[in-house]
Design a protein around this motif. Structure first.
Motif, short mmCIF file in Angstrom:
data_model
loop_
_atom_site.label_atom_id
_atom_site.label_comp_id
_atom_site.label_asym_id
_atom_site.label_seq_id
_atom_site.Cartn_x
_atom_site.Cartn_y
_atom_site.Cartn_z
N THR A 110 -4.18 -57.41 -10.03
CA THR A 110 -5.12 -57.85 -11.06
C THR A 110 -5.17 -56.86 -12.22
O THR A 110 -5.13 -57.23 -13.39
N VAL A 111 -5.23 -55.56 -11.87
CA VAL A 111 -5.28 -54.53 -12.90
C VAL A 111 -3.99 -54.51 -13.71
O VAL A 111 -4.00 -54.46 -14.95
N TYR A 112 -2.85 -54.57 -13.04
CA TYR A 112 -1.56 -54.52 -13.74
C TYR A 112 -1.38 -55.72 -14.66
O TYR A 112 -0.89 -55.59 -15.78
N LEU A 113 -1.76 -56.91 -14.18
CA LEU A 113 -1.55 -58.11 -14.98
C LEU A 113 -2.43 -58.12 -16.23
O LEU A 113 -2.07 -58.73 -17.23
N LEU A 114 -3.59 -57.45 -16.17
CA LEU A 114 -4.43 -57.33 -17.36
C LEU A 114 -3.67 -56.63 -18.48
O LEU A 114 -3.93 -56.86 -19.66
#
Length: 263
Positions: free
Chosen positions: A113-117
Protein backbone atom coordinates in the motif's frame (compact mmCIF):
# COMPACT_ATOMS: atom_id res chain seq x y z
CA UNK A 1 -8.60 -17.58 11.11
CA UNK A 2 -9.16 -14.58 13.37
CA UNK A 3 -10.30 -11.96 10.85
CA UNK A 4 -10.50 -9.16 13.42
CA UNK A 5 -6.98 -9.95 14.53
CA UNK A 6 -5.72 -9.97 10.93
CA UNK A 7 -7.36 -6.60 10.21
CA UNK A 8 -5.91 -5.09 13.38
CA UNK A 9 -2.48 -6.46 12.52
CA UNK A 10 -2.60 -5.01 8.98
CA UNK A 11 -3.78 -1.63 10.28
CA UNK A 12 -1.09 -1.49 12.96
CA UNK A 13 1.68 -2.40 10.54
CA UNK A 14 0.39 0.06 7.92
CA UNK A 15 0.44 2.90 10.47
CA UNK A 16 3.97 1.84 11.44
CA UNK A 17 5.09 1.87 7.80
CA UNK A 18 3.48 5.29 7.21
CA UNK A 19 5.61 6.79 9.99
CA UNK A 20 8.65 6.05 7.82
CA UNK A 21 7.02 6.62 4.43
CA UNK A 22 9.74 8.99 3.26
CA UNK A 23 12.34 6.24 3.67
CA UNK A 24 10.19 3.71 1.84
CA UNK A 25 9.44 6.19 -0.95
CA UNK A 26 13.20 6.62 -1.43
CA UNK A 27 13.60 2.83 -1.38
CA UNK A 28 10.85 2.42 -3.98
CA UNK A 29 12.49 5.06 -6.17
CA UNK A 30 15.80 3.22 -5.90
CA UNK A 31 14.14 0.04 -7.14
CA UNK A 32 12.88 1.93 -10.18
CA UNK A 33 16.33 3.04 -11.33
CA UNK A 34 17.73 -0.23 -12.83
CA UNK A 35 14.63 -0.95 -14.99
CA UNK A 36 14.61 2.67 -16.17
CA UNK A 37 18.26 2.39 -17.15
CA UNK A 38 17.60 -0.77 -19.16
CA UNK A 39 14.52 0.87 -20.69
CA UNK A 40 16.72 3.69 -22.01
CA UNK A 41 19.41 1.27 -23.17
CA UNK A 42 17.09 -1.03 -25.12
CA UNK A 43 14.87 1.73 -26.53
CA UNK A 44 17.98 3.56 -27.74
CA UNK A 45 19.31 0.34 -29.28
CA UNK A 46 16.02 -0.16 -31.11
CA UNK A 47 16.04 3.43 -32.41
CA UNK A 48 13.45 3.96 -35.13
CA UNK A 49 13.41 0.26 -35.98
CA UNK A 50 12.91 -2.85 -33.89
CA UNK A 51 15.04 -5.29 -31.90
CA UNK A 52 13.88 -8.85 -31.32
CA UNK A 53 10.32 -7.84 -32.16
CA UNK A 54 10.36 -4.82 -29.80
CA UNK A 55 10.26 -1.25 -31.07
CA UNK A 56 10.86 1.76 -28.84
CA UNK A 57 7.25 2.01 -27.70
CA UNK A 58 7.12 -1.71 -26.92
CA UNK A 59 10.26 -1.45 -24.77
CA UNK A 60 8.72 1.49 -22.89
CA UNK A 61 5.51 -0.46 -22.27
CA UNK A 62 7.42 -3.57 -21.19
CA UNK A 63 9.63 -1.82 -18.65
CA UNK A 64 6.94 0.43 -17.17
CA UNK A 65 4.75 -2.61 -16.53
CA UNK A 66 7.80 -4.49 -15.22
CA UNK A 67 8.51 -1.74 -12.67
CA UNK A 68 4.97 -2.07 -11.32
CA UNK A 69 5.00 -5.88 -11.30
CA UNK A 70 8.44 -6.06 -9.68
CA UNK A 71 7.42 -3.82 -6.79
CA UNK A 72 4.11 -5.61 -6.26
CA UNK A 73 5.69 -9.06 -6.21
CA UNK A 74 8.84 -8.15 -4.25
CA UNK A 75 8.56 -9.72 -0.77
CA UNK A 76 10.70 -7.54 1.47
CA UNK A 77 9.44 -9.43 4.53
CA UNK A 78 11.46 -12.46 3.48
CA UNK A 79 14.60 -10.55 4.42
CA UNK A 80 13.33 -9.97 7.97
CA UNK A 81 12.11 -13.48 8.82
CA UNK A 82 15.62 -14.85 9.16
CA UNK A 83 16.63 -11.96 11.45
CA UNK A 84 13.61 -12.61 13.66
CA UNK A 85 14.58 -16.27 14.00
CA UNK A 86 18.29 -15.62 14.62
CA UNK A 87 17.66 -12.89 17.22
CA UNK A 88 14.85 -14.69 19.04
CA UNK A 89 12.38 -11.93 18.16
CA UNK A 90 10.04 -14.44 16.60
CA UNK A 91 9.09 -15.47 20.15
CA UNK A 92 6.38 -12.82 20.53
CA UNK A 93 4.98 -13.70 17.09
CA UNK A 94 4.69 -17.36 18.10
CA UNK A 95 2.70 -16.32 21.18
CA UNK A 96 0.03 -14.45 19.21
CA UNK A 97 -3.39 -16.08 18.65
CA UNK A 98 -2.66 -16.00 14.90
CA UNK A 99 -0.53 -18.20 12.67
CA UNK A 100 2.89 -16.48 12.29
CA UNK A 101 2.50 -16.36 8.51
CA UNK A 102 -0.20 -13.71 8.99
CA UNK A 103 2.41 -11.34 10.40
CA UNK A 104 4.36 -11.67 7.15
CA UNK A 105 1.22 -11.31 5.03
CA UNK A 106 0.11 -8.24 6.99
CA UNK A 107 3.53 -6.67 6.37
CA UNK A 108 3.12 -7.47 2.68
CA UNK A 109 -0.27 -5.73 2.47
CA UNK A 110 0.91 -2.71 4.46
CA UNK A 111 4.13 -2.39 2.48
CA UNK A 112 2.49 -2.75 -0.92
CA UNK A 113 0.00 0.00 0.00
CA UNK A 114 2.79 2.41 0.93
CA UNK A 115 4.85 1.62 -2.18
CA UNK A 116 1.91 1.95 -4.55
CA UNK A 117 1.12 5.41 -3.15
CA UNK A 118 4.47 6.41 -4.64
CA UNK A 119 4.70 4.11 -7.67
CA UNK A 120 1.39 4.71 -9.41
CA UNK A 121 1.67 8.52 -9.82
CA UNK A 122 5.31 8.24 -10.98
CA UNK A 123 4.48 5.53 -13.53
CA UNK A 124 1.51 7.54 -14.80
CA UNK A 125 3.77 10.56 -15.38
CA UNK A 126 6.39 8.40 -17.12
CA UNK A 127 3.70 6.88 -19.36
CA UNK A 128 2.50 10.36 -20.40
CA UNK A 129 6.06 11.45 -21.21
CA UNK A 130 7.42 8.30 -22.86
CA UNK A 131 4.25 7.13 -24.66
CA UNK A 132 4.29 3.32 -24.40
CA UNK A 133 2.74 1.27 -27.20
CA UNK A 134 0.40 -1.32 -25.75
CA UNK A 135 -3.17 -2.43 -26.40
CA UNK A 136 -5.29 -3.59 -23.48
CA UNK A 137 -8.18 -6.02 -23.74
CA UNK A 138 -10.37 -7.40 -20.96
CA UNK A 139 -8.96 -10.87 -21.61
CA UNK A 140 -5.35 -9.71 -21.32
CA UNK A 141 -6.07 -7.68 -18.19
CA UNK A 142 -7.84 -10.63 -16.55
CA UNK A 143 -5.03 -13.05 -17.37
CA UNK A 144 -2.48 -10.47 -16.24
CA UNK A 145 -4.15 -10.06 -12.84
CA UNK A 146 -4.28 -13.83 -12.34
CA UNK A 147 -0.63 -14.21 -13.35
CA UNK A 148 0.30 -11.26 -11.09
CA UNK A 149 -1.38 -12.89 -8.08
CA UNK A 150 0.39 -16.18 -8.73
CA UNK A 151 3.69 -14.34 -9.31
CA UNK A 152 3.41 -12.66 -5.93
CA UNK A 153 2.49 -15.96 -4.24
CA UNK A 154 5.43 -17.73 -5.89
CA UNK A 155 7.95 -15.01 -5.03
CA UNK A 156 6.68 -14.69 -1.46
CA UNK A 157 6.57 -18.43 -0.74
CA UNK A 158 9.86 -19.16 -2.51
CA UNK A 159 11.67 -16.51 -0.50
CA UNK A 160 9.83 -17.51 2.69
CA UNK A 161 11.00 -21.13 2.68
CA UNK A 162 14.54 -19.97 1.99
CA UNK A 163 14.32 -17.49 4.90
CA UNK A 164 13.07 -20.28 7.18
CA UNK A 165 16.37 -22.08 6.69
CA UNK A 166 17.57 -19.67 9.40
CA UNK A 167 16.28 -22.31 11.83
CA UNK A 168 19.37 -24.30 10.78
CA UNK A 169 21.83 -21.75 9.36
CA UNK A 170 22.83 -18.24 10.36
CA UNK A 171 23.65 -17.39 6.74
CA UNK A 172 20.44 -18.46 5.01
CA UNK A 173 20.00 -14.91 3.70
CA UNK A 174 22.89 -15.55 1.30
CA UNK A 175 20.48 -17.75 -0.64
CA UNK A 176 18.05 -14.82 -0.84
CA UNK A 177 20.83 -12.75 -2.40
CA UNK A 178 21.39 -15.53 -4.93
CA UNK A 179 17.65 -15.65 -5.63
CA UNK A 180 17.51 -11.90 -6.30
CA UNK A 181 20.49 -12.22 -8.67
CA UNK A 182 18.73 -14.98 -10.61
CA UNK A 183 15.53 -12.94 -10.74
CA UNK A 184 17.50 -10.01 -12.13
CA UNK A 185 19.07 -12.21 -14.80
CA UNK A 186 16.24 -14.61 -15.72
CA UNK A 187 13.04 -12.71 -14.87
CA UNK A 188 13.19 -10.19 -17.70
CA UNK A 189 14.84 -7.31 -15.86
CA UNK A 190 18.22 -7.03 -17.56
CA UNK A 191 16.44 -7.82 -20.86
CA UNK A 192 13.11 -9.32 -21.95
CA UNK A 193 13.31 -13.11 -21.89
CA UNK A 194 12.86 -13.21 -25.67
CA UNK A 195 16.16 -11.32 -26.08
CA UNK A 196 18.23 -13.55 -23.79
CA UNK A 197 20.84 -15.90 -25.31
CA UNK A 198 19.56 -19.39 -26.08
CA UNK A 199 20.79 -21.21 -22.97
CA UNK A 200 19.63 -18.42 -20.62
CA UNK A 201 16.26 -18.28 -22.37
CA UNK A 202 15.82 -22.05 -21.93
CA UNK A 203 16.75 -21.78 -18.25
CA UNK A 204 14.33 -18.89 -17.77
CA UNK A 205 11.43 -20.89 -19.23
CA UNK A 206 12.04 -23.87 -16.92
CA UNK A 207 13.12 -22.23 -13.64
CA UNK A 208 10.68 -20.36 -11.35
CA UNK A 209 12.24 -16.88 -11.54
CA UNK A 210 10.64 -15.77 -14.82
CA UNK A 211 7.21 -16.51 -13.36
CA UNK A 212 7.85 -14.17 -10.42
CA UNK A 213 8.09 -11.06 -12.63
CA UNK A 214 8.36 -11.39 -16.42
CA UNK A 215 5.43 -13.71 -17.11
CA UNK A 216 2.64 -11.27 -16.09
CA UNK A 217 4.45 -8.48 -17.96
CA UNK A 218 4.64 -10.57 -21.13
CA UNK A 219 0.91 -11.32 -20.93
CA UNK A 220 -0.15 -7.67 -20.56
CA UNK A 221 2.21 -6.36 -23.24
CA UNK A 222 1.00 -8.99 -25.72
CA UNK A 223 4.26 -10.88 -26.21
CA UNK A 224 2.80 -14.37 -25.69
CA UNK A 225 0.41 -16.53 -27.69
CA UNK A 226 -2.36 -18.62 -26.14
CA UNK A 227 -0.28 -21.80 -26.06
CA UNK A 228 2.61 -20.01 -24.36
CA UNK A 229 0.24 -18.46 -21.81
CA UNK A 230 -1.32 -21.83 -20.99
CA UNK A 231 2.11 -23.46 -20.61
CA UNK A 232 3.29 -20.53 -18.50
CA UNK A 233 0.36 -20.82 -16.10
CA UNK A 234 0.97 -24.57 -15.74
CA UNK A 235 4.64 -24.01 -14.85
CA UNK A 236 3.79 -21.09 -12.56
CA UNK A 237 1.21 -23.14 -10.63
CA UNK A 238 3.63 -26.08 -10.38
CA UNK A 239 6.41 -23.98 -8.86
CA UNK A 240 3.97 -22.17 -6.54
CA UNK A 241 2.63 -25.49 -5.26
CA UNK A 242 6.17 -26.76 -4.65
CA UNK A 243 7.08 -23.54 -2.82
CA UNK A 244 3.97 -23.85 -0.61
CA UNK A 245 4.81 -27.46 0.29
CA UNK A 246 8.42 -26.55 1.10
CA UNK A 247 7.26 -23.65 3.27
CA UNK A 248 4.91 -25.85 5.32
CA UNK A 249 7.40 -28.70 5.74
CA UNK A 250 10.37 -26.47 6.65
CA UNK A 251 8.27 -24.36 9.05
CA UNK A 252 6.99 -27.39 10.95
CA UNK A 253 10.40 -28.99 11.24
CA UNK A 254 12.07 -25.70 12.08
CA UNK A 255 9.66 -24.84 14.90
CA UNK A 256 10.14 -28.31 16.40
CA UNK A 257 13.87 -27.70 16.81
CA UNK A 258 13.67 -23.97 17.60
CA UNK A 259 14.89 -22.77 20.99
CA UNK A 260 14.82 -19.00 21.07
CA UNK A 261 16.31 -16.75 23.71
CA UNK A 262 15.74 -13.02 23.84
CA UNK A 263 13.09 -11.17 21.80
Amino acid sequence: MNLRGVKALIRGLWLSWMQYRSFFFVLAFGWMIPPLIYLLVWSTAAGDGSLGGFNRGAFVAYYLVLILVNQITYAQVNWTVGDLIRCGQINHILLRPLAPVYDALASEVAGKTVYLLFDLPILAILALIMKPEVTFTWEKVGLFLLALLLAWMLRFLWGYWIALLAFWSARADALLTLQDSLIFLLAGQVAPVALLPGFLQSAAIVLPFRYMVAFPVEILTGNLGRADIAAGFAIQILWTTLAAVLTVVIWRRGVQRYAGFGG
